[in-house]
Write a protein that holds these residues in place. Structure first.
Motif, short mmCIF file in Angstrom:
data_model
loop_
_atom_site.label_atom_id
_atom_site.label_comp_id
_atom_site.label_asym_id
_atom_site.label_seq_id
_atom_site.Cartn_x
_atom_site.Cartn_y
_atom_site.Cartn_z
N THR A 12 -24.06 14.05 60.80
CA THR A 12 -22.99 13.36 61.53
C THR A 12 -23.53 12.75 62.82
OG1 THR A 12 -21.34 14.84 60.58
CG2 THR A 12 -20.72 13.65 62.58
N THR A 21 -21.05 4.74 59.69
CA THR A 21 -19.82 5.48 59.50
C THR A 21 -20.04 6.40 58.31
OG1 THR A 21 -18.50 3.63 60.32
CG2 THR A 21 -17.35 5.28 59.02
N GLY A 23 -18.81 9.21 55.40
CA GLY A 23 -17.64 9.57 54.60
C GLY A 23 -18.01 9.82 53.15
N THR A 36 -13.13 8.04 55.10
CA THR A 36 -13.51 8.85 56.26
C THR A 36 -12.36 9.81 56.57
OG1 THR A 36 -12.58 7.43 57.97
CG2 THR A 36 -14.78 6.85 57.15
N LYS A 37 -12.53 10.59 57.62
CA LYS A 37 -11.45 11.50 58.04
C LYS A 37 -10.24 10.74 58.54
CE LYS A 37 -14.44 15.32 59.36
NZ LYS A 37 -14.90 16.20 60.43
N GLU A 40 -9.86 4.43 55.38
CA GLU A 40 -10.67 4.01 54.25
C GLU A 40 -11.17 2.61 54.53
OE1 GLU A 40 -10.07 3.18 49.50
OE2 GLU A 40 -9.00 4.85 50.41
N GLU A 81 -21.40 11.96 49.34
CA GLU A 81 -21.44 11.70 50.78
C GLU A 81 -22.23 10.41 50.98
OE1 GLU A 81 -23.89 13.41 54.52
OE2 GLU A 81 -22.75 14.91 53.38
N ARG A 83 -23.05 6.95 53.97
CA ARG A 83 -22.87 6.36 55.28
C ARG A 83 -23.07 4.86 55.13
NH1 ARG A 83 -28.16 8.42 58.74
NH2 ARG A 83 -29.71 7.17 57.65
#
Length: 87
Positions: A12, A21, A23, A36-37, A40, A81, A83
């Motif tokens: 992270t 980013t 996610g 992502t948290k 989208e 996962e 990025r």
């Protein structure tokens, strides 16, 4: 486990420092996005996409994310996962 949490925290921080980013990669038909948290992000060819597998990131193209299928016929990179950043 604590070591897994530490590894995730390092990824992270690395993503933040390199302007990525972080996610989960979502592949739905012809749409590729990063969940992502908080939101989208719908991706296109202008994004650099890296998926995490085998304890490291691997760069893939938008077309690879969208079109590469597993032997079972499912999108191979979906759910991994990942990025991303604008290229």
């Amino acid at each position: 486990m604590l070591s897994d949490h530490i590894k995730q925290t390092v990824r992270t921080i690395d993503a933040f420092l390199e302007n990525y980013t972080l996610g989960t990669l979502i592949v739905d038909g012809d749409t590729v996005s990063l969940e992502t948290k908080h939101c989208e992000i719908v991706l296109d060819e202008s994004y650099v996409i890296e998926v995490f597998a085998g304890n490291q990131y691997h760069t893939i193209t938008y077309d690879q994310a969208r079109n590469t299928m597993s032997s079972d016929g499912w999108p191979l990179y979906a759910g991994l996962e990942a990025r991303v950043k604008k290229g």
